[in-house]
Design a protein around this motif. Sequence first.
Motif, PDB file in Angstrom:
ATOM      1  N   LEU A 221      49.234  13.490  86.745  1.00 39.84           N
ATOM      2  CA  LEU A 221      49.352  12.341  85.853  1.00 39.84           C
ATOM      3  C   LEU A 221      49.492  12.820  84.416  1.00 39.84           C
ATOM      4  O   LEU A 221      48.661  13.589  83.913  1.00 39.84           O
ATOM      5  CB  LEU A 221      48.136  11.422  85.994  1.00 39.84           C
ATOM      6  CG  LEU A 221      47.957  10.796  87.386  1.00 39.84           C
ATOM      7  CD1 LEU A 221      46.661  10.015  87.450  1.00 39.84           C
ATOM      8  CD2 LEU A 221      49.127   9.887  87.712  1.00 39.84           C
ATOM      9  N   SER A 222      50.527  12.362  83.768  1.00 41.77           N
ATOM     10  CA  SER A 222      50.799  12.768  82.393  1.00 41.77           C
ATOM     11  C   SER A 222      50.088  11.822  81.426  1.00 41.77           C
ATOM     12  O   SER A 222      50.278  10.606  81.471  1.00 41.77           O
ATOM     13  CB  SER A 222      52.309  12.737  82.142  1.00 41.77           C
ATOM     14  OG  SER A 222      52.590  13.018  80.794  1.00 41.77           O
ATOM     15  N   ARG A 223      49.229  12.390  80.571  1.00 45.56           N
ATOM     16  CA  ARG A 223      48.511  11.603  79.569  1.00 45.56           C
ATOM     17  C   ARG A 223      48.912  12.067  78.180  1.00 45.56           C
ATOM     18  O   ARG A 223      49.003  13.279  77.927  1.00 45.56           O
ATOM     19  CB  ARG A 223      47.002  11.766  79.716  1.00 45.56           C
ATOM     20  CG  ARG A 223      46.391  11.221  80.975  1.00 45.56           C
ATOM     21  CD  ARG A 223      44.872  11.340  80.931  1.00 45.56           C
ATOM     22  NE  ARG A 223      44.303  10.449  79.919  1.00 45.56           N
ATOM     23  CZ  ARG A 223      43.845  10.832  78.737  1.00 45.56           C
ATOM     24  NH1 ARG A 223      43.908  12.091  78.372  1.00 45.56           N
ATOM     25  NH2 ARG A 223      43.341   9.966  77.903  1.00 45.56           N
ATOM     26  N   PRO A 224      49.113  11.138  77.254  1.00 45.19           N
ATOM     27  CA  PRO A 224      49.353  11.543  75.866  1.00 45.19           C
ATOM     28  C   PRO A 224      48.125  12.263  75.306  1.00 45.19           C
ATOM     29  O   PRO A 224      47.017  12.098  75.815  1.00 45.19           O
ATOM     30  CB  PRO A 224      49.564  10.203  75.137  1.00 45.19           C
ATOM     31  CG  PRO A 224      49.856   9.209  76.213  1.00 45.19           C
ATOM     32  CD  PRO A 224      49.140   9.687  77.428  1.00 45.19           C
ATOM     33  N   HIS A 225      48.327  13.053  74.288  1.00 46.80           N
ATOM     34  CA  HIS A 225      47.190  13.721  73.669  1.00 46.80           C
ATOM     35  C   HIS A 225      46.289  12.688  73.005  1.00 46.80           C
ATOM     36  O   HIS A 225      46.756  11.748  72.363  1.00 46.80           O
ATOM     37  CB  HIS A 225      47.675  14.737  72.618  1.00 46.80           C
ATOM     38  CG  HIS A 225      48.372  15.902  73.222  1.00 46.80           C
ATOM     39  ND1 HIS A 225      47.723  16.827  73.998  1.00 46.80           N
ATOM     40  CD2 HIS A 225      49.675  16.292  73.178  1.00 46.80           C
ATOM     41  CE1 HIS A 225      48.590  17.750  74.405  1.00 46.80           C
ATOM     42  NE2 HIS A 225      49.784  17.450  73.921  1.00 46.80           N
ATOM     43  N   PRO A 226      44.963  12.829  73.160  1.00 50.37           N
ATOM     44  CA  PRO A 226      44.047  11.852  72.568  1.00 50.37           C
ATOM     45  C   PRO A 226      44.078  11.901  71.047  1.00 50.37           C
ATOM     46  O   PRO A 226      44.374  12.930  70.440  1.00 50.37           O
ATOM     47  CB  PRO A 226      42.682  12.281  73.115  1.00 50.37           C
ATOM     48  CG  PRO A 226      42.834  13.742  73.435  1.00 50.37           C
ATOM     49  CD  PRO A 226      44.259  13.904  73.869  1.00 50.37           C
ATOM     50  N   GLY A 227      43.727  10.820  70.454  1.00 52.18           N
ATOM     51  CA  GLY A 227      43.684  10.747  69.004  1.00 52.18           C
ATOM     52  C   GLY A 227      43.559   9.318  68.550  1.00 52.18           C
ATOM     53  O   GLY A 227      43.890   8.390  69.285  1.00 52.18           O
ATOM     54  N   GLY A 228      43.056   9.097  67.335  1.00 55.11           N
ATOM     55  CA  GLY A 228      42.903   7.742  66.817  1.00 55.11           C
ATOM     56  C   GLY A 228      41.765   7.012  67.507  1.00 55.11           C
ATOM     57  O   GLY A 228      40.730   7.581  67.847  1.00 55.11           O
ATOM     58  N   ARG A 229      41.974   5.716  67.741  1.00 54.03           N
ATOM     59  CA  ARG A 229      40.933   4.906  68.370  1.00 54.03           C
ATOM     60  C   ARG A 229      40.711   5.317  69.820  1.00 54.03           C
ATOM     61  O   ARG A 229      41.639   5.798  70.499  1.00 54.03           O
ATOM     62  CB  ARG A 229      41.332   3.428  68.337  1.00 54.03           C
ATOM     63  CG  ARG A 229      41.399   2.846  66.933  1.00 54.03           C
ATOM     64  CD  ARG A 229      41.767   1.374  66.977  1.00 54.03           C
ATOM     65  NE  ARG A 229      43.154   1.153  67.408  1.00 54.03           N
ATOM     66  CZ  ARG A 229      43.670  -0.041  67.687  1.00 54.03           C
ATOM     67  NH1 ARG A 229      42.906  -1.125  67.594  1.00 54.03           N
ATOM     68  NH2 ARG A 229      44.928  -0.153  68.050  1.00 54.03           N
ATOM     69  N   ILE A 230      39.487   5.121  70.300  1.00 53.06           N
ATOM     70  CA  ILE A 230      39.189   5.371  71.711  1.00 53.06           C
ATOM     71  C   ILE A 230      39.858   4.275  72.526  1.00 53.06           C
ATOM     72  O   ILE A 230      39.671   3.079  72.265  1.00 53.06           O
ATOM     73  CB  ILE A 230      37.667   5.378  71.960  1.00 53.06           C
ATOM     74  CG1 ILE A 230      36.996   6.492  71.168  1.00 53.06           C
ATOM     75  CG2 ILE A 230      37.370   5.535  73.453  1.00 53.06           C
ATOM     76  CD1 ILE A 230      35.480   6.462  71.239  1.00 53.06           C
ATOM     77  N   ALA A 301      47.461   6.262  83.174  1.00 52.35           N
ATOM     78  CA  ALA A 301      47.502   7.590  82.550  1.00 52.35           C
ATOM     79  C   ALA A 301      48.531   7.625  81.419  1.00 52.35           C
ATOM     80  O   ALA A 301      48.278   8.191  80.347  1.00 52.35           O
ATOM     81  CB  ALA A 301      47.829   8.641  83.599  1.00 52.35           C
ATOM     82  N   GLY A 302      49.676   6.987  81.648  1.00 55.49           N
ATOM     83  CA  GLY A 302      50.714   6.949  80.621  1.00 55.49           C
ATOM     84  C   GLY A 302      50.293   6.205  79.375  1.00 55.49           C
ATOM     85  O   GLY A 302      50.784   6.483  78.273  1.00 55.49           O
ATOM     86  N   ASP A 303      49.367   5.253  79.542  1.00 59.82           N
ATOM     87  CA  ASP A 303      48.835   4.519  78.383  1.00 59.82           C
ATOM     88  C   ASP A 303      47.813   5.346  77.607  1.00 59.82           C
ATOM     89  O   ASP A 303      47.329   4.907  76.556  1.00 59.82           O
ATOM     90  CB  ASP A 303      48.177   3.209  78.831  1.00 59.82           C
ATOM     91  CG  ASP A 303      49.194   2.129  79.176  1.00 59.82           C
ATOM     92  OD1 ASP A 303      50.326   2.201  78.653  1.00 59.82           O
ATOM     93  OD2 ASP A 303      48.856   1.207  79.951  1.00 59.82           O
ATOM     94  N   GLY A 304      47.465   6.518  78.145  1.00 59.89           N
ATOM     95  CA  GLY A 304      46.514   7.377  77.440  1.00 59.89           C
ATOM     96  C   GLY A 304      45.109   6.817  77.404  1.00 59.89           C
ATOM     97  O   GLY A 304      44.375   7.010  76.419  1.00 59.89           O
ATOM     98  N   ILE A 305      44.696   6.158  78.480  1.00 61.97           N
ATOM     99  CA  ILE A 305      43.356   5.570  78.516  1.00 61.97           C
ATOM    100  C   ILE A 305      42.307   6.683  78.536  1.00 61.97           C
ATOM    101  O   ILE A 305      42.381   7.611  79.339  1.00 61.97           O
ATOM    102  CB  ILE A 305      43.194   4.654  79.751  1.00 61.97           C
ATOM    103  CG1 ILE A 305      44.161   3.471  79.659  1.00 61.97           C
ATOM    104  CG2 ILE A 305      41.755   4.160  79.889  1.00 61.97           C
ATOM    105  CD1 ILE A 305      43.980   2.601  78.433  1.00 61.97           C
ATOM    106  N   ASP A 306      41.319   6.566  77.653  1.00 59.42           N
ATOM    107  CA  ASP A 306      40.244   7.550  77.575  1.00 59.42           C
ATOM    108  C   ASP A 306      39.101   7.196  78.524  1.00 59.42           C
ATOM    109  O   ASP A 306      38.533   8.072  79.169  1.00 59.42           O
ATOM    110  CB  ASP A 306      39.706   7.621  76.142  1.00 59.42           C
ATOM    111  CG  ASP A 306      40.785   8.004  75.142  1.00 59.42           C
ATOM    112  OD1 ASP A 306      41.502   8.988  75.405  1.00 59.42           O
ATOM    113  OD2 ASP A 306      40.930   7.314  74.114  1.00 59.42           O
ATOM    114  N   ILE A 307      38.769   5.910  78.581  1.00 57.55           N
ATOM    115  CA  ILE A 307      37.674   5.444  79.438  1.00 57.55           C
ATOM    116  C   ILE A 307      38.192   4.246  80.232  1.00 57.55           C
ATOM    117  O   ILE A 307      38.562   3.222  79.652  1.00 57.55           O
ATOM    118  CB  ILE A 307      36.440   5.039  78.613  1.00 57.55           C
ATOM    119  CG1 ILE A 307      35.971   6.206  77.729  1.00 57.55           C
ATOM    120  CG2 ILE A 307      35.308   4.584  79.533  1.00 57.55           C
ATOM    121  CD1 ILE A 307      34.849   5.843  76.759  1.00 57.55           C
ATOM    122  N   LEU A 308      38.203   4.377  81.542  1.00 55.56           N
ATOM    123  CA  LEU A 308      38.681   3.306  82.415  1.00 55.56           C
ATOM    124  C   LEU A 308      37.473   2.666  83.097  1.00 55.56           C
ATOM    125  O   LEU A 308      36.675   3.355  83.733  1.00 55.56           O
ATOM    126  CB  LEU A 308      39.649   3.860  83.463  1.00 55.56           C
ATOM    127  CG  LEU A 308      40.263   2.838  84.425  1.00 55.56           C
ATOM    128  CD1 LEU A 308      41.116   1.822  83.672  1.00 55.56           C
ATOM    129  CD2 LEU A 308      41.101   3.552  85.491  1.00 55.56           C
TER     130      LEU A 308
END
Length: 591
Positions: A221-230, A301-308
């Motif tokens: 699953l490809s996730r964008p790099h984290p950053g900004g708001r959680i 995953a594509g939405d870059g969710i940090d906490i599901l």
Amino acid sequence: MTAEHSPQGQAQLKYVELLLRKGMQEEARARLDELVRQEPPVAAACYLLAVLKGEDGQAQEAADLLARTLGLEPENTKALNALGGALRQLGQLERAAAAFAEALRIEPGFGEARINLALLLKEALRFTEAEALLREGVRLDPGSLRLTYNLANVLHAQGRSLDAVAAYRETLRLDPDHLDARQNLLFALHYAPQFTRRAIYAEHLKAARSRPFRPAHRQELSRPHPGGRIRVGYLSPDFRGHAVASFIEPVLAQHDRDRFEIFCYANVATPDATTARLQGLCDQWRDIHGMADHNAAALIAGDGIDILIDLAGHTAGSRLPVFCHRPAPIQVTWIGYPDTTGLKEMDYRITDALADPPGTDDRLHSEWLLRLPRTFCCYHPPAEAPELAPPPSSQNGHITFGSFNNLAKVTPEVIALWSRVLHAVKDSRLLLKAKPLADQGVRRRILDQFREQGVAAERIDLDQGQPGTREHLEQYQRVDIGLDTFPYNGTTTTCEALWMGVPVISFSGDRHCSRTGASLLTNCGLADLVTKSEAAFVDMARQVAHDRETLREFRAGARERMRRSPLLDAAGVTRELETALAELWATSRRP
């Protein structure tokens, strides 16, 4: 020889079937139209074209074609079954039932028609008839998976948890990978006191090892790099007019958008006004209904969710298999289910120290328990709630106890304890309100259980409920004191009762579903109403019933008391939740 049975007619039908297999729908329809326009029309062509119309949502056209089919072949049971389905879509339920019944008269072993008729009866709250129909089907075809599963659901809907558990187990014997049966079994285990906490935990671990929770193929699953708001994602089938919405709506409304970006993943089959309202409370709304698990996971995953955050657990419409793909680095379950998921991919479960005291509860979860400081939830009272009225005993002179809980929670053990309360409070009555009480067989079963405890039927009022929220809440004006169920306490019903000025006496047990009453009542400053034994429950009911003046004062001040409580402190509870989530995220990023 009819056109249908002529060599030419047979060849044309085979050609149509070939076109359909190849996906050439338009050409197939054109050929079927020709066969239908013939005089006489070809019955099989009428039927096939009706099926295609039905798949396109053209129920009236399908019904007309099926009527023509039956004019040519009156005992075509497939056409009768399909006609029942079309009429059901058109809202012509009596005619639909008649079509299904006629198919069964001709062919008693036609399981699909039997199930369709049973489902129609179940929706009409005619549970006794539905059960008899399905039991006869199982007798005729003991190995039928669908008949057995639907029988289990009808038993569960009547509140017969032990019988339902046995039927779900039989369903799983026939098909160990039946996801709905597996999850319904887990949920049903919580209603009856016969199942220990350890046994229920073991069942959850067993379910987690089954094929439905083990993805057939793992994907990167490809996730964008984290950053900004959680980025927090909430996933639920209950973003609609449902109890869960009453507890998640205030949180969505209060989230700090400077720190958190909120996504909602809705597995909602039939959106409603509540759906539209919740959609306006998040940053991004994603409809995942009908989406394959691996595709939903890829979207998250594509939405870059940090906490599901799962809001359903093992309840209807949940998407726990999505979590098994690990679409987010931190995965949490909350609100919608009173127990562990059993999944190693689920990291945390949100609760509080009253509902899940530290100790045994931690050892009987596959997740780490994340305890909020005060309460595990906050409540959003319905805007349609009527104004408070004096307790009914001030006018009729007798105490009315009440419970509006799911009838599955009203076990024989609960009825035995409530009967002791009725014996202890002279001239008192009990109002039970639940949809299955529309069925005469269900009513007889409940009243018989009270009679076995020495309580006359005249002291028990049975109400099938009202369709509207305001009408539902108005029925609390008929109740002086609420009696909680056990081992599965009320949650929404307890909140509603308190908002309508009705004190609720709860019996606290050894698991989360047995301690939600303790959490809710304690957070409203009503810890005295929480009891820890049957004798204490009866004694508390007697005390409250005999203090009529306190009952009047309680009702008058009920809403102000709740407004001051953590239960309605949406901003405060959301800040506590956010603090916990931010710490999880910070911890996960530490080397």
